[in-house]
Scaffold this active site. Structure first.
Site, mmCIF file in Angstrom:
data_model
loop_
_atom_site.group_PDB
_atom_site.id
_atom_site.type_symbol
_atom_site.label_atom_id
_atom_site.label_comp_id
_atom_site.label_asym_id
_atom_site.label_seq_id
_atom_site.Cartn_x
_atom_site.Cartn_y
_atom_site.Cartn_z
ATOM 1 N N ASP A 19 6.176 -29.242 -52.551
ATOM 2 C CA ASP A 19 4.936 -29.203 -51.786
ATOM 3 C C ASP A 19 4.775 -27.754 -51.272
ATOM 4 O O ASP A 19 5.737 -26.979 -51.272
ATOM 5 C CB ASP A 19 5.044 -30.193 -50.616
ATOM 6 C CG ASP A 19 3.939 -30.012 -49.610
ATOM 7 O OD1 ASP A 19 2.757 -30.055 -50.016
ATOM 8 O OD2 ASP A 19 4.243 -29.808 -48.409
ATOM 9 N N ASP A 196 6.801 -32.485 -46.742
ATOM 10 C CA ASP A 196 6.902 -32.530 -45.279
ATOM 11 C C ASP A 196 5.990 -33.562 -44.627
ATOM 12 O O ASP A 196 6.021 -33.713 -43.413
ATOM 13 C CB ASP A 196 6.532 -31.167 -44.689
ATOM 14 C CG ASP A 196 5.045 -30.897 -44.806
ATOM 15 O OD1 ASP A 196 4.543 -30.856 -45.941
ATOM 16 O OD2 ASP A 196 4.379 -30.774 -43.765
HETATM 17 MG MG LIG Z 1 2.854 -30.270 -46.878
#
Ligand SMILES: [Mg+2]
Length: 245
Positions: A19, A196
């Site tokens: 990511d 995250d």
């Molecule tokens: Mg992220």
């Protein structure tokens, strides 16, 4: 120097999925103002080469934004997997745009215009309301988006870090990871994903289910993007993938 948590180093037979915001890069007040550490794009290039090309960026951002941040030519899943592109430029998945999003965009555009510090990120396959610079607006904007989206059950609202994602159901980063894993140069490797946010959970689950590792920045890296970058650099160094300066 920040010490890495006791995480396993990457090995050369992994497939690496990363990511971007909140994982490789710190958040900024608006998505177009993020800081890309100058050593990061070349580090990703070296990792990609070391992994035989099996590295892909999986982000909610537009494909053009991903290219602007890191340089063109990385394999990428953009807009939460609505668009998947191989490193050679081949489009692997290209979802049809959802016309309902345009209906929501107009009132949301007005809403952010009336609320300084908020902004609407308009993408081909989703809308993101951001309020990092005006967190007090979170409640109002969430309620408004909920009302606007209520007649459209095909849309999904997902809370993100200081933001709300609005996108059609049916695509997510888990499916994106699995599609990449069905193709060369990813197939047969052990998937490692780092993310995250709540929108990363499907990819975390997919990587684990495929015998790999789904890592979370808060749970596994102490919440620090610097530790993620250090872990990548140290893995590469330990694996003989070249200098990481
Ligand atoms: Mg992220």
């Amino acid at each position: 120097m920040i010490q890495c948590l006791p995480l396993p180093a990457l090995s050369r037979d992994c497939a690496l999925f990363l990511d971007i915001d909140g994982t490789l890069l710190d958040f900024s007040l608006s998505p177009d103002r993020v800081f890309v550490p100058p050593e990061l794009p070349p580090l990703l290039r070296r990792l990609e080469a070391w992994l035989g090309g099996a590295l892909a960026l999986l982000s909610g951002r537009k494909l053009a934004d991903i290219d602007a941040l890191f340089g063109p030519g990385f394999a990428a899943g953009a807009e939460h997997g609505a668009l998947l592109r191989a490193a050679n430029g081949e489009m692997i998945v290209e979802t049809s745009p959802n016309s309902t999003l345009a209906v929501l965009a107009a009132p949301l555009r007005e809403a952010v215009a009336a609320r300084p510090g908020t902004l609407l990120e308009e993408k081909s396959f989703g809308l993101t309301l951001h309020w990092r610079a005006a967190p007090a607006m979170a409640g109002e904007l969430t309620v408004l988006a909920g009302k606007l989206a209520a007649p459209h059950p095909e849309l999904l609202l997902l809370s993100a870090h200081e933001a709300l994602e609005i996108r059609p159901r049916g695509t997510d980063k888990g499916a994106a990871l699995e599609t990449f894993m069905s193709r060369q140069p990813f197939a047969g490797r052990r998937p490692i994903f780092v993310g995250d946010d709540v929108t990363d959970e499907p990819a975390i689950a997919s990587a684990s289910a495929m015998g790999g590792l789904g890592l979370h920045v808060a749970r596994d890296f102490g919440g620090a993007t610097q530790i993620v970058r250090t872990w990548l650099a140290e893995s590469l160094e330990q694996g003989g993938g070249g200098a990481t300066a």
